[in-house]
Write a protein that holds these residues in place. Sequence first.
Motif, PDB file in Angstrom:
ATOM      1  N   LEU A 166     -33.146  14.602  37.610  1.00 61.75           N
ATOM      2  CA  LEU A 166     -33.604  13.899  36.415  1.00 61.75           C
ATOM      3  C   LEU A 166     -34.975  14.418  36.019  1.00 61.75           C
ATOM      4  N   GLU A 167     -35.135  14.741  34.741  1.00 61.29           N
ATOM      5  CA  GLU A 167     -36.402  15.242  34.210  1.00 61.29           C
ATOM      6  C   GLU A 167     -36.812  14.412  33.005  1.00 61.29           C
ATOM      7  N   MET A 168     -38.110  14.355  32.760  1.00 60.55           N
ATOM      8  CA  MET A 168     -38.649  13.705  31.572  1.00 60.55           C
ATOM      9  C   MET A 168     -39.290  14.793  30.715  1.00 60.55           C
ATOM     10  N   HIS A 169     -38.892  14.875  29.451  1.00 59.75           N
ATOM     11  CA  HIS A 169     -39.389  15.909  28.540  1.00 59.75           C
ATOM     12  C   HIS A 169     -40.181  15.250  27.410  1.00 59.75           C
ATOM     13  N   GLU A 170     -41.353  15.768  27.170  1.00 70.35           N
ATOM     14  CA  GLU A 170     -42.242  15.290  26.104  1.00 70.35           C
ATOM     15  C   GLU A 170     -42.383  16.411  25.083  1.00 70.35           C
ATOM     16  N   VAL A 171     -42.102  16.128  23.812  1.00 70.30           N
ATOM     17  CA  VAL A 171     -42.197  17.119  22.736  1.00 70.30           C
ATOM     18  C   VAL A 171     -43.499  16.857  21.991  1.00 70.30           C
ATOM     19  N   LYS A 172     -44.342  17.894  21.905  1.00 70.42           N
ATOM     20  CA  LYS A 172     -45.656  17.713  21.281  1.00 70.42           C
ATOM     21  C   LYS A 172     -45.943  18.810  20.261  1.00 70.42           C
ATOM     22  N   GLY A 173     -46.580  18.396  19.182  1.00 72.37           N
ATOM     23  CA  GLY A 173     -47.162  19.346  18.243  1.00 72.37           C
ATOM     24  C   GLY A 173     -48.591  19.627  18.673  1.00 72.37           C
TER      25      GLY A 173
ATOM     26  N   PHE B 214     -32.762  10.299  23.868  1.00 77.10           N
ATOM     27  CA  PHE B 214     -34.058  10.185  23.207  1.00 77.10           C
ATOM     28  C   PHE B 214     -34.653   8.821  23.507  1.00 77.10           C
ATOM     29  N   GLU B 215     -35.885   8.797  23.965  1.00 74.36           N
ATOM     30  CA  GLU B 215     -36.595   7.567  24.336  1.00 74.36           C
ATOM     31  C   GLU B 215     -35.714   6.678  25.211  1.00 74.36           C
ATOM     32  N   GLY B 216     -35.050   7.299  26.177  1.00 80.16           N
ATOM     33  CA  GLY B 216     -34.078   6.608  27.007  1.00 80.16           C
ATOM     34  C   GLY B 216     -34.645   5.848  28.183  1.00 80.16           C
ATOM     35  N   MET B 217     -35.899   6.081  28.544  1.00 75.62           N
ATOM     36  CA  MET B 217     -36.503   5.387  29.680  1.00 75.62           C
ATOM     37  C   MET B 217     -37.933   4.994  29.351  1.00 75.62           C
ATOM     38  N   LYS B 218     -38.335   3.873  29.896  1.00 78.59           N
ATOM     39  CA  LYS B 218     -39.708   3.382  29.744  1.00 78.59           C
ATOM     40  C   LYS B 218     -40.271   3.227  31.152  1.00 78.59           C
ATOM     41  N   LEU B 219     -41.335   3.932  31.458  1.00 82.21           N
ATOM     42  CA  LEU B 219     -41.905   3.939  32.800  1.00 82.21           C
ATOM     43  C   LEU B 219     -43.179   3.110  32.849  1.00 82.21           C
TER      44      LEU B 219
ATOM     45  N   LEU C 114     -50.198   7.217   9.071  1.00 84.72           N
ATOM     46  CA  LEU C 114     -49.348   7.314   7.894  1.00 84.72           C
ATOM     47  C   LEU C 114     -48.040   8.031   8.198  1.00 84.72           C
ATOM     48  N   GLY C 115     -48.078   8.965   9.142  1.00 83.36           N
ATOM     49  CA  GLY C 115     -46.907   9.760   9.444  1.00 83.36           C
ATOM     50  C   GLY C 115     -46.037   9.206  10.550  1.00 83.36           C
ATOM     51  N   ARG C 116     -46.354   8.046  11.079  1.00 86.11           N
ATOM     52  CA  ARG C 116     -45.576   7.480  12.187  1.00 86.11           C
ATOM     53  C   ARG C 116     -44.179   7.095  11.714  1.00 86.11           C
ATOM     54  N   LEU C 117     -43.203   7.372  12.590  1.00 86.01           N
ATOM     55  CA  LEU C 117     -41.827   7.004  12.308  1.00 86.01           C
ATOM     56  C   LEU C 117     -41.480   5.741  13.079  1.00 86.01           C
ATOM     57  N   LYS C 118     -40.419   5.069  12.667  1.00 86.12           N
ATOM     58  CA  LYS C 118     -39.972   3.878  13.378  1.00 86.12           C
ATOM     59  C   LYS C 118     -39.566   4.265  14.795  1.00 86.12           C
ATOM     60  N   VAL C 119     -39.748   3.335  15.731  1.00 86.33           N
ATOM     61  CA  VAL C 119     -39.344   3.569  17.114  1.00 86.33           C
ATOM     62  C   VAL C 119     -37.867   3.940  17.135  1.00 86.33           C
ATOM     63  N   GLY C 120     -37.544   4.961  17.911  1.00 89.53           N
ATOM     64  CA  GLY C 120     -36.161   5.408  18.008  1.00 89.53           C
ATOM     65  C   GLY C 120     -35.768   6.451  16.986  1.00 89.53           C
TER      66      GLY C 120
ATOM     67  N   PHE D 263     -37.643  12.458  25.892  1.00 90.94           N
ATOM     68  CA  PHE D 263     -36.269  12.652  26.346  1.00 90.94           C
ATOM     69  C   PHE D 263     -36.169  12.465  27.849  1.00 90.94           C
ATOM     70  N   ALA D 264     -35.182  11.682  28.271  1.00 89.11           N
ATOM     71  CA  ALA D 264     -34.761  11.650  29.665  1.00 89.11           C
ATOM     72  C   ALA D 264     -33.606  12.652  29.743  1.00 89.11           C
ATOM     73  N   VAL D 265     -33.683  13.580  30.691  1.00 93.99           N
ATOM     74  CA  VAL D 265     -32.709  14.664  30.775  1.00 93.99           C
ATOM     75  C   VAL D 265     -32.153  14.732  32.196  1.00 93.99           C
ATOM     76  N   MET D 266     -30.828  14.706  32.322  1.00 91.26           N
ATOM     77  CA  MET D 266     -30.200  14.917  33.621  1.00 91.26           C
ATOM     78  C   MET D 266     -29.580  16.306  33.614  1.00 91.26           C
ATOM     79  N   LEU D 267     -30.000  17.116  34.550  1.00 91.13           N
ATOM     80  CA  LEU D 267     -29.451  18.461  34.673  1.00 91.13           C
ATOM     81  C   LEU D 267     -28.073  18.404  35.320  1.00 91.13           C
ATOM     82  N   SER D 268     -27.341  19.507  35.255  1.00 90.48           N
ATOM     83  CA  SER D 268     -25.977  19.528  35.790  1.00 90.48           C
ATOM     84  C   SER D 268     -25.939  19.306  37.300  1.00 90.48           C
TER      85      SER D 268
END
Length: 116
Positions: free
Chosen positions: A69-76, A43-48, A10-16, A60-65
């Motif tokens: 390149l890092e992949m970040h997963e946000v979790k509750g 946000f949701e920039g890469m699919k592996l 019920l709480g799912r959001l649309k992709v993106g 999140f795909a994150v490029m440091l300075s």
Amino acid sequence: MTAQRALQALGRLKVGTMNKTEAAYAATLDGRRHAGEVAWFKFEGMKLRLADNTFYTPDFAVMLSDGALEMHEVKGFWQDDARAKIKIAADLYPMRFVAVRVKPKKEGGGWHIEEF
């Protein structure tokens, strides 16, 4: 379908579309970008690909300075399949994979980081 799964659906959001926690983390990444630590993030920039018909899309795909390149997963909270996918991806791809979750205010706030 279990009762818990039905409630989650019920709480799912649309992709993106970011949820509140992901939006808060995006603001953190944007602050790091302005500070010069992060060069780029999406946000949701890469699919592996993990296997045939099995994919993992990090939050999140994150490029440091420095260009790393890092992949970040946000979790509750974690579901078993999500934890398995990030572990498999970390074994297959030469990038740093991290999971972040909100630290409660009583623990000082901010983000708890788990590296894979």
